[in-house]
Design a protein around this motif. Structure first.
Motif, short mmCIF file in Angstrom:
data_model
loop_
_atom_site.label_atom_id
_atom_site.label_comp_id
_atom_site.label_asym_id
_atom_site.label_seq_id
_atom_site.Cartn_x
_atom_site.Cartn_y
_atom_site.Cartn_z
N LEU A 87 0.83 -1.20 0.00
CA LEU A 87 0.00 0.00 0.00
C LEU A 87 0.87 1.26 0.00
CD1 LEU A 87 -2.73 -1.13 2.56
CD2 LEU A 87 -3.03 -0.83 0.10
N LYS A 88 1.94 1.24 0.79
CA LYS A 88 2.84 2.39 0.83
C LYS A 88 3.48 2.65 -0.54
CE LYS A 88 4.17 1.70 5.67
NZ LYS A 88 5.29 1.35 6.60
N LYS A 89 3.80 1.57 -1.25
CA LYS A 89 4.53 1.69 -2.51
C LYS A 89 3.61 2.00 -3.69
CE LYS A 89 7.57 -0.95 -5.58
NZ LYS A 89 8.26 -2.24 -5.79
N SER A 90 2.41 1.39 -3.69
CA SER A 90 1.57 1.42 -4.90
C SER A 90 0.37 2.35 -4.82
CB SER A 90 1.08 0.00 -5.22
OG SER A 90 2.15 -0.89 -5.34
N ILE A 91 -0.03 2.76 -3.62
CA ILE A 91 -1.24 3.59 -3.48
C ILE A 91 -0.85 4.95 -2.93
CG2 ILE A 91 -3.57 3.68 -2.54
CD1 ILE A 91 -3.07 1.28 -4.36
N PRO A 92 -0.69 5.94 -3.79
CA PRO A 92 -0.22 7.27 -3.33
C PRO A 92 -1.25 8.00 -2.46
CG PRO A 92 -0.82 7.33 -5.66
CD PRO A 92 -0.87 5.90 -5.25
N GLN A 93 -2.51 7.55 -2.49
CA GLN A 93 -3.53 8.23 -1.68
C GLN A 93 -3.28 8.06 -0.18
OE1 GLN A 93 -4.08 6.42 -4.34
NE2 GLN A 93 -5.82 7.16 -5.55
N PHE A 94 -2.52 7.02 0.19
CA PHE A 94 -2.23 6.80 1.61
C PHE A 94 -1.01 7.62 2.03
CE2 PHE A 94 -4.70 2.84 1.01
CZ PHE A 94 -5.56 2.98 2.08
N ASP A 251 -1.16 -7.71 -8.53
CA ASP A 251 0.16 -7.55 -9.17
C ASP A 251 1.28 -7.79 -8.17
OD1 ASP A 251 -1.14 -6.92 -11.50
OD2 ASP A 251 -0.92 -4.74 -11.26
N TYR A 252 1.08 -7.29 -6.96
CA TYR A 252 2.10 -7.45 -5.93
C TYR A 252 2.29 -8.92 -5.58
CZ TYR A 252 4.35 -6.96 -1.34
OH TYR A 252 5.21 -7.06 -0.28
N LEU A 256 5.59 -11.08 -6.09
CA LEU A 256 6.23 -11.60 -4.89
C LEU A 256 6.43 -13.10 -4.97
CD1 LEU A 256 7.20 -10.43 -2.15
CD2 LEU A 256 4.99 -11.14 -1.20
N TYR A 257 5.43 -13.81 -5.44
CA TYR A 257 5.48 -15.27 -5.41
C TYR A 257 5.67 -15.90 -6.79
CZ TYR A 257 3.53 -14.66 -0.74
OH TYR A 257 3.33 -14.29 0.56
N GLY A 258 5.62 -15.13 -7.85
CA GLY A 258 5.65 -15.72 -9.18
C GLY A 258 6.96 -16.40 -9.52
N GLU A 259 8.08 -15.95 -8.98
CA GLU A 259 9.38 -16.50 -9.33
C GLU A 259 9.83 -17.59 -8.37
OE1 GLU A 259 11.01 -12.27 -11.18
OE2 GLU A 259 12.06 -13.24 -9.51
N THR A 260 9.02 -17.88 -7.39
CA THR A 260 9.38 -18.93 -6.43
C THR A 260 8.80 -20.26 -6.87
OG1 THR A 260 7.43 -18.67 -5.04
CG2 THR A 260 9.28 -17.17 -4.62
N GLN A 261 9.25 -21.32 -6.21
CA GLN A 261 8.74 -22.66 -6.49
C GLN A 261 7.69 -23.07 -5.45
OE1 GLN A 261 9.73 -24.31 -9.24
NE2 GLN A 261 10.97 -22.48 -9.71
N SER A 268 -3.15 -21.92 -3.60
CA SER A 268 -3.90 -21.60 -2.39
C SER A 268 -5.36 -21.31 -2.73
CB SER A 268 -3.29 -20.38 -1.70
OG SER A 268 -4.09 -19.97 -0.63
N THR A 269 -6.23 -21.71 -1.81
CA THR A 269 -7.66 -21.46 -2.00
C THR A 269 -8.03 -20.05 -1.56
OG1 THR A 269 -8.13 -22.35 0.20
CG2 THR A 269 -8.23 -23.88 -1.64
N ARG A 270 -7.11 -19.33 -0.98
CA ARG A 270 -7.42 -17.98 -0.53
C ARG A 270 -7.59 -17.03 -1.71
NH1 ARG A 270 -2.81 -16.78 3.77
NH2 ARG A 270 -1.64 -18.05 2.30
N VAL A 271 -8.57 -16.19 -1.62
CA VAL A 271 -8.79 -15.20 -2.66
C VAL A 271 -7.91 -13.99 -2.38
CG1 VAL A 271 -10.51 -13.70 -3.72
CG2 VAL A 271 -11.16 -15.99 -2.95
N LEU A 272 -7.12 -13.61 -3.36
CA LEU A 272 -6.20 -12.50 -3.19
C LEU A 272 -6.96 -11.20 -3.42
CD1 LEU A 272 -3.08 -13.96 -5.02
CD2 LEU A 272 -3.65 -14.03 -2.61
N SER A 273 -7.51 -10.65 -2.39
CA SER A 273 -8.32 -9.45 -2.55
C SER A 273 -8.27 -8.61 -1.29
CB SER A 273 -9.76 -9.85 -2.87
OG SER A 273 -10.55 -8.73 -3.16
N LEU A 274 -8.24 -7.31 -1.47
CA LEU A 274 -8.24 -6.37 -0.35
C LEU A 274 -9.36 -5.36 -0.53
CD1 LEU A 274 -4.48 -5.34 0.14
CD2 LEU A 274 -5.77 -6.99 1.46
#
Length: 360
Positions: A87-94, A251-252, A256-261, A268-274
């Motif tokens: 949030l600090k990096k990608s959302i300038p409104q904060f 995107d984050y 973060l996890y795209g290049e890992t194994q 994961s069954t978790r929905v990536l949403s905020l």
């Protein structure tokens, strides 16, 4: 004439004791239920309103199934701590984003220099930006440097009085033990804040800063969870910003996890949403329970029903009494009493009964 009508009203109430008891008791019951309901609603609506700047504070919630009672995803207050950096990096409104440990209700043994240890709750660990987001009035110290040093402690005024017996707590130290055999950690009091006059959704007796919330785990397989709050620069469109946050969050995570194994993460069954919700709405929207508005609806219906029944009861009893009062009205008319004087007499009696019911 007013005094005479008042005396007559009082004597009639005393004379008809059963009528008076039923009438006043019904009114008292209906009014009491209604007033208590209004007080409860006023209390629930007063959360997180001790400072106008809190209107720009938002809580971040993540949709996941971690530690949920039904193993299904829910909007939860506990976030992946890495979301704060995103949030600090990608959302300038904060303007500021702070991380706060969840208060699990644990007891802490707090030892001061001149007193026996006390078992207290509500000692919450945060990062150094907590008081940049939450506007508390500092009685001692200031928000700019209160949490800059490791092992800093900011007490509420009531907690400072409890621990030290005085308002002067700045610079004093306390030793905190969290489990049996714990050697303890010494914290220095760097600030004392005023207890808000209204209730808070984020309850605490003290804010401590041990440095653990300043960084996230380097190992991507390790995830720590905490509450995250953000202060925006100006008024915002919440729905529009939520769309931006969801896109940045996805995107984050991919970055973060795209290049890992770590296949467990990708599957994961978790929905990536905020999403963000205003601080004033946090108390009314608990993660795993109905909000207080839904809970109070049956009570509202019951209170209105009681008030309506009490009014109907009063009208019925007054109508029944009118037959017995016919002779009195006839005698008064013969003696020259006007219509308006009779109306004022009966209105005075009704008002007197209602006043007695309200006092009861």
């Amino acid at each position: 004439m007013f005094k005479l009508n008042l005396k007559i009203a009082f004597r009639n109430l005393i004379k008809n004791r059963v009528y008076t008891a039923i009438n006043i008791g019904g009114l008292a019951l209906g009014l009491t239920g209604f007033v208590l309901l209004l007080l409860y609603i006023n209390h629930e609506n007063s959360y997180d309103k001790w400072d106008q700047r809190l209107e720009n504070v938002y809580q971040i919630r993540e949709f996941h199934n971690l530690s949920t009672p039904d193993n299904k995803p829910h909007w939860q207050e506990l976030n992946n701590s890495r979301n704060a950096a995103m949030l600090k990096k990608s959302i300038p409104q904060f303007k500021y984003v702070t991380k706060v440990d969840n208060d699990w209700g644990d007891n802490y043994s707090i030892k001061t220099e001149l007193a026996d240890p006390l078992m207290l709750k509500g000692f919450v660990n945060t990062d150094s930006l907590f008081f940049k987001v939450f506007s508390y009035k500092f009685l001692q110290g200031n928000e700019n440097n209160a949490l800059q040093s490791p092992n800093s402690l900011v007490l509420k005024h009531s907690t400072a009085k409890l621990l030290f017996g005085t308002d002067e707590a700045l610079g004093k130290t306390v030793k905190m033990l969290t489990w049996q055999g714990d050697p303890g950690t010494t914290y220095t009091v760097t600030g004392v804040v005023e207890d808000p006059s209204v209730p808070e959704s984020l309850k605490f007796n003290a804010i401590m800063h041990n440095g653990e919330r300043e960084k996230d785990p380097e190992n991507l397989r390790v995830t720590t969870h905490c509450k995250i709050y953000g202060l925006v620069n100006t008024s915002i469109d919440t729905n529009a910003l939520n769309k931006t946050i969801n896109s940045a969050h996805l995107d984050y995570k991919n970055q973060l996890y795209g290049e890992t194994q770590n296949k467990a993460v990708s599957k994961s069954t978790r929905v990536l949403s905020l999403k963000i919700i205003p601080l004033k709405d946090v108390h009314a929207n608990p993660p795993f329970a109905r909000n207080w508005i839904d809970k109070v609806k049956p009570v509202v219906a019951l209170s209105i029903f009681l008030l309506l029944i009490s009014v109907i009861n009063f009208i019925n009893l007054a109508t029944a009494q009118s037959v017995q009062r016919a002779k009195e009205v006839g005698v008064k008319k013969v003696l020259g009493t006007s219509k308006n004087q009779l109306i004022w007499q009966f209105l005075l009696e009704a008002a007197y009964s209602k006043y007695a019911g309200f006092i009861c």
